[in-house]
Scaffold this motif. Structure first.
Motif, PDB file in Angstrom:
ATOM      1  N   SER A 187       0.844  -1.257  -0.007  1.00  0.00           N
ATOM      2  CA  SER A 187       0.037  -0.084  -0.052  1.00  0.00           C
ATOM      3  C   SER A 187       0.667   1.231   0.068  1.00  0.00           C
ATOM      4  N   ILE A 188       0.209   2.197  -0.185  1.00  0.00           N
ATOM      5  CA  ILE A 188       1.080   3.666  -0.410  1.00  0.00           C
ATOM      6  C   ILE A 188       1.594   3.776   1.085  1.00  0.00           C
ATOM      7  N   GLU A 189       0.943   3.493   2.208  1.00  0.00           N
ATOM      8  CA  GLU A 189       1.435   4.040   3.618  1.00  0.00           C
ATOM      9  C   GLU A 189       2.498   2.942   3.886  1.00  0.00           C
ATOM     10  N   GLY A 190       2.184   1.716   3.380  1.00  0.00           N
ATOM     11  CA  GLY A 190       3.187   0.543   3.748  1.00  0.00           C
ATOM     12  C   GLY A 190       4.416   0.858   3.089  1.00  0.00           C
ATOM     13  N   MET A 191       4.478   1.382   1.534  1.00  0.00           N
ATOM     14  CA  MET A 191       5.789   1.614   0.974  1.00  0.00           C
ATOM     15  C   MET A 191       6.523   2.829   1.566  1.00  0.00           C
ATOM     16  N   LEU A 192       5.781   3.858   2.060  1.00  0.00           N
ATOM     17  CA  LEU A 192       6.321   4.952   2.557  1.00  0.00           C
ATOM     18  C   LEU A 192       6.697   4.537   4.015  1.00  0.00           C
ATOM     19  N   ALA A 193       6.281   3.743   4.592  1.00  0.00           N
ATOM     20  CA  ALA A 193       6.956   3.305   6.090  1.00  0.00           C
ATOM     21  C   ALA A 193       8.261   2.509   5.715  1.00  0.00           C
ATOM     22  N   MET A 194       8.273   1.719   4.737  1.00  0.00           N
ATOM     23  CA  MET A 194       9.709   0.839   4.576  1.00  0.00           C
ATOM     24  C   MET A 194      10.656   1.867   3.980  1.00  0.00           C
ATOM     25  N   ILE A 206      10.792  14.043   5.896  1.00  0.00           N
ATOM     26  CA  ILE A 206       9.979  14.157   4.591  1.00  0.00           C
ATOM     27  C   ILE A 206       9.023  13.021   4.389  1.00  0.00           C
ATOM     28  N   ILE A 207       9.558  11.967   4.739  1.00  0.00           N
ATOM     29  CA  ILE A 207       8.635  10.697   4.429  1.00  0.00           C
ATOM     30  C   ILE A 207       7.369  10.753   5.429  1.00  0.00           C
ATOM     31  N   VAL A 208       7.985  11.202   6.738  1.00  0.00           N
ATOM     32  CA  VAL A 208       6.917  11.340   7.798  1.00  0.00           C
ATOM     33  C   VAL A 208       5.862  12.388   7.314  1.00  0.00           C
ATOM     34  N   PHE A 209       6.081  13.494   6.630  1.00  0.00           N
ATOM     35  CA  PHE A 209       5.263  14.729   6.050  1.00  0.00           C
ATOM     36  C   PHE A 209       4.393  13.836   4.892  1.00  0.00           C
ATOM     37  N   LEU A 210       4.931  13.039   4.086  1.00  0.00           N
ATOM     38  CA  LEU A 210       4.202  12.363   3.157  1.00  0.00           C
ATOM     39  C   LEU A 210       3.268  11.369   3.748  1.00  0.00           C
ATOM     40  N   LEU A 211       3.710  10.804   4.748  1.00  0.00           N
ATOM     41  CA  LEU A 211       2.724   9.826   5.549  1.00  0.00           C
ATOM     42  C   LEU A 211       1.379  10.604   5.930  1.00  0.00           C
ATOM     43  N   LEU A 212       1.600  11.760   6.670  1.00  0.00           N
ATOM     44  CA  LEU A 212       0.752  12.425   7.255  1.00  0.00           C
ATOM     45  C   LEU A 212      -0.227  12.941   6.046  1.00  0.00           C
ATOM     46  N   GLY A 213       0.508  13.371   5.001  1.00  0.00           N
ATOM     47  CA  GLY A 213      -0.293  13.622   3.989  1.00  0.00           C
ATOM     48  C   GLY A 213      -1.294  12.868   3.383  1.00  0.00           C
ATOM     49  N   SER A 214      -0.951  11.538   3.564  1.00  0.00           N
ATOM     50  CA  SER A 214      -1.875  10.365   2.991  1.00  0.00           C
ATOM     51  C   SER A 214      -3.401  10.585   3.705  1.00  0.00           C
ATOM     52  N   THR A 215      -3.463  11.083   4.706  1.00  0.00           N
ATOM     53  CA  THR A 215      -4.646  11.348   5.398  1.00  0.00           C
ATOM     54  C   THR A 215      -5.557  12.195   4.845  1.00  0.00           C
ATOM     55  N   VAL A 216      -4.979  13.123   3.821  1.00  0.00           N
ATOM     56  CA  VAL A 216      -5.808  14.052   3.117  1.00  0.00           C
ATOM     57  C   VAL A 216      -6.449  13.497   2.042  1.00  0.00           C
ATOM     58  N   PHE A 217      -5.937  12.445   1.379  1.00  0.00           N
ATOM     59  CA  PHE A 217      -6.674  11.913   0.236  1.00  0.00           C
ATOM     60  C   PHE A 217      -7.481  10.643   0.756  1.00  0.00           C
ATOM     61  N   PHE A 243       0.799   4.655  13.298  1.00  0.00           N
ATOM     62  CA  PHE A 243       1.453   3.388  13.486  1.00  0.00           C
ATOM     63  C   PHE A 243       2.866   2.937  12.419  1.00  0.00           C
ATOM     64  N   PRO A 244       2.522   3.382  11.221  1.00  0.00           N
ATOM     65  CA  PRO A 244       3.411   3.093  10.137  1.00  0.00           C
ATOM     66  C   PRO A 244       4.694   4.084  10.416  1.00  0.00           C
ATOM     67  N   ILE A 245       4.478   5.437  10.931  1.00  0.00           N
ATOM     68  CA  ILE A 245       5.480   6.365  11.151  1.00  0.00           C
ATOM     69  C   ILE A 245       6.370   5.760  12.331  1.00  0.00           C
ATOM     70  N   ALA A 246       5.768   5.168  13.284  1.00  0.00           N
ATOM     71  CA  ALA A 246       6.585   4.754  14.609  1.00  0.00           C
ATOM     72  C   ALA A 246       7.173   3.634  14.302  1.00  0.00           C
ATOM     73  N   SER A 247       6.415   2.837  13.256  1.00  0.00           N
ATOM     74  CA  SER A 247       7.200   1.534  13.208  1.00  0.00           C
ATOM     75  C   SER A 247       8.374   1.954  12.283  1.00  0.00           C
ATOM     76  N   SER A 248       8.585   2.685  11.323  1.00  0.00           N
ATOM     77  CA  SER A 248       9.798   2.921  10.653  1.00  0.00           C
ATOM     78  C   SER A 248      10.548   3.789  11.365  1.00  0.00           C
ATOM     79  N   PHE A 249      10.194   4.562  12.334  1.00  0.00           N
ATOM     80  CA  PHE A 249      11.206   5.151  13.337  1.00  0.00           C
ATOM     81  C   PHE A 249      11.751   4.046  14.152  1.00  0.00           C
ATOM     82  N   TYR A 250      11.068   3.277  14.759  1.00  0.00           N
ATOM     83  CA  TYR A 250      11.513   2.232  15.861  1.00  0.00           C
ATOM     84  C   TYR A 250      12.508   1.432  15.080  1.00  0.00           C
TER      85      TYR A 250
END
Length: 268
Positions: A55-62, A90-101, A113-120
């Motif tokens: 998914s878009i969110e999944g790929m951005l998290a990775m 920048i990736i975090v901003f893009l992930l947050l931007g996914s909520t707009v769409f 969750f994907p933000i925290a996962s990628s950071f962890y």
């Protein structure tokens, strides 16, 4: 030896046979391998959460885990010295931007969750690469601490373990095993530091013993954190990449906690 134990030994040996040469080489090959492991580890987390890695969110998290793991300023010259953190932002901003769409379907509480996962995952592997860039000995020192802790906790806990450490998180872990893991790490570290004093990074021998105990505690805590995550999602292993061992997070959970705390105390 049971078949399960045989499988663990065989595939554990294969995994080490792949990992150790890259660790010895260091540089770009090692960094790219660790970047790949970070992406796989992040995919394991988001799959537990029910989010598809493609998914878009999944790929951005990775991708977020990848750019946080690698020293991006070494790959993209115009980035500042903190290029990894800048790229991750920048990736975090893009992930947050996914909520707009995805209004009404994907909100802030879900994108965290994907933000925290990628950071962890990313911050742990980032510090592994930083340690290797400093020296091979620092990485080996950390690995010996983690391995000695695991073996000591298992052996002592199995022999004399009586009091449960955190039964709701990990029923088999005991207080005696926890303390045995620390003692084992300290003993192994004493031997290691007598052979290679450079890992002490200016600290006194006594201070290092105290720090090793802290590293051992953090390593065991990292294992408990991963156990708590898996228990929350009702899974036995984070993945199935290594037969008999589980996924990347199952193998690196302790290390992802140990390397950042080593960095915090100035060892690399």
């Amino acid at each position: 030896m049971s078949k399960d134990l045989q499988k663990r030994v065989v595939f554990g040996g294969i995994a080490l046979a792949i990992f150790i040469p890259f660790l010895l080489m260091g540089g770009v090959p090692f960094q790219l391998l660790i970047g790949l492991l970070a992406m796989i580890g992040t995919s394991e987390l988001i799959k537990m959460h029910g989010l598809a890695p493609n998914s878009i969110e999944g790929m951005l998290a990775m991708l977020g885990a990848l750019v946080l793991t690698l020293p991006m300023q070494d790959y993209i010259p115009f980035l500042p010295t903190d290029g990894s953190y800048t790229a991750f932002a920048i990736i975090v901003f893009l992930l947050l931007g996914s909520t707009v769409f995805n209004i009404g379907k994907y909100d802030y509480s879900q994108v965290v969750f994907p933000i925290a996962s990628s950071f962890y995952v990313g911050i742990g592997f980032h510090n592994l690469i930083s340690a290797r860039m400093d020296s091979f000995g620092k990485v080996l020192f950390a690995l010996f601490i983690v391995w000695a802790t695991d073996i000591g906790a298992y052996m002592i806990g199995r022999q004399i373990g009586r009091r449960k450490l955190m039964p709701k998180v990990s029923p088999n872990k005991t207080v005696e095993g926890f303390l045995g893991g620390i003692a084992s790490a300290v003993v192994v570290s004493v031997i290691y530091m007598l052979v290679d004093k450079t890992v002490m990074a200016g600290h006194s021998f006594v201070t290092m013993l105290f720090l090793v105990a802290i590293f051992s505690v953090f390593g065991q805590f990292g294992d408990l954190v991963e156990s708590a995550i898996k228990r929350h999602f009702g899974v036995k292993d984070s993945g199935k990449l290594i037969p008999g061992h589980g996924g990347i997070l199952d193998r690196f959970d302790s290390m992802m906690f140990v390397f950042p705390i080593m960095h915090f105390f100035g060892l690399f």
